[in-house]
Every structure is written in C-alpha cells, then in structure tokens.
Scaffold this active site. Structure first.
Site, PDB file in Angstrom:
ATOM      1  CD  GLU A  49      93.905  32.326  90.363  1.00 48.57           C
ATOM      2  OE1 GLU A  49      92.689  32.324  90.624  1.00 48.57           O
ATOM      3  OE2 GLU A  49      94.683  33.169  90.823  1.00 48.57           O
ATOM      4  CB  CYS A  77      95.336  34.538  96.726  1.00 44.58           C
ATOM      5  SG  CYS A  77      94.536  32.911  96.558  1.00 44.58           S
TER       6      CYS A  77
END
Length: 150
Positions: A49, A77
């Site tokens: 990401e 996360c």
C-alpha cells in the site's frame, strides 16, 4: 483491479517478499502499483500500500489523493490504514482478512473510527479466497524449504 493487485503480489513472491500487492486507481485508470518490499529495501514501511501511495503521490505531486481508490490483496495493517486515511483516499478495497494485524475490522477497524479527521470507505473480502490462497501457498512453501518457522 483486484486481479492486477494479485499480479503485483506475485511480483513480491518472485523476489522473496510476502505476496501482497496493491493498485492505486484514479478515474477508473491505474495510477500506480506496489508490492511488498520491506526485506529488499530494508524498510519496514515498504508495504504494498505504501509503495503504491508513494508512486501515486509522486505522479500527482501531492500526498493527498482524494479521487483515488486502492485495491490491496490483504487487509491493511494499522500503519497502512493510517497512511491511506492521511492520503484522503476515497476508498480501500481489500482481499483476504488478516486476523493477526488487520486494521479494517479483523483486529481493529481504523476505517470505522468516526473520531478520526478523515473517513475512508473500506470494502473487504474481494477475491478473498484467491488472495488468501496466494499467502497460504507462499508460507507453506517457506515452511517446506525451512526458510521460516511454524
């Protein structure tokens, strides 16, 4: 778009990284891609990401990407969820849940926290079996080869 993210995850596997891939999309077109690279880059923040966000932000010459969506093969996360919200992404679409570190509902849900200053929509479970299967195969191969425990 999730299939493109899966292709990015395979790129990570090819170079020995945990197979997670991401695709940043703007106006229905791919703006940037990323895959996990923390091992090779010696950078604990080099998740798929973050790599896609860095590339997209550079292309747009702005860290804020409010007209963008991110497709990622694994539930983000806490670090990645925070970065995605800080970038003002409109939405995040993720594949497999992460029961150990998932911050989109599995462990915590940062995207659902109304007290934060920006809200990013989160849609999970897209091609979850395929995304999760890639991770299971990767770790099974690692265990067979003795490269990781458990």
């Amino acid at each position: 778009m999730m299939r493109l993210a899966i292709d990015q995850a395979r790129n990570a596997w090819t170079v020995g990284e945990v197979p997670v891939g991401a695709v940043l999309v703007r106006d229905g077109r791919v703006l940037a891609t990323g895959y996990n690279q923390p091992i090779a880059s010696h950078d604990p923040t080099a998740h798929a990401e973050i790599c896609a966000l860095r590339a997209g932000s550079t292309l747009m010459a702005n860290y804020r990407l409010p007209d963008c969506a991110l497709y990622v093969t694994l539930e983000p996360c806490a670090m990645c969820a925070g970065a995605l919200m800080h970038a003002r992404l409109r939405r995040v679409i993720w594949g497999a849940p992460d029961p150990k570190t998932g911050a989109a509902g599995s462990v915590v849900n940062l995207f659902g926290e109304a007290r934060l200053n920006h809200q990013t929509a989160s849609i999970g479970g897209v091609l979850a079996d395929e995304c999760g299967g890639l991770l299971r195969e990767f770790f099974a191969e690692r265990r067979r080869s003795g490269r990781i425990g458990g």
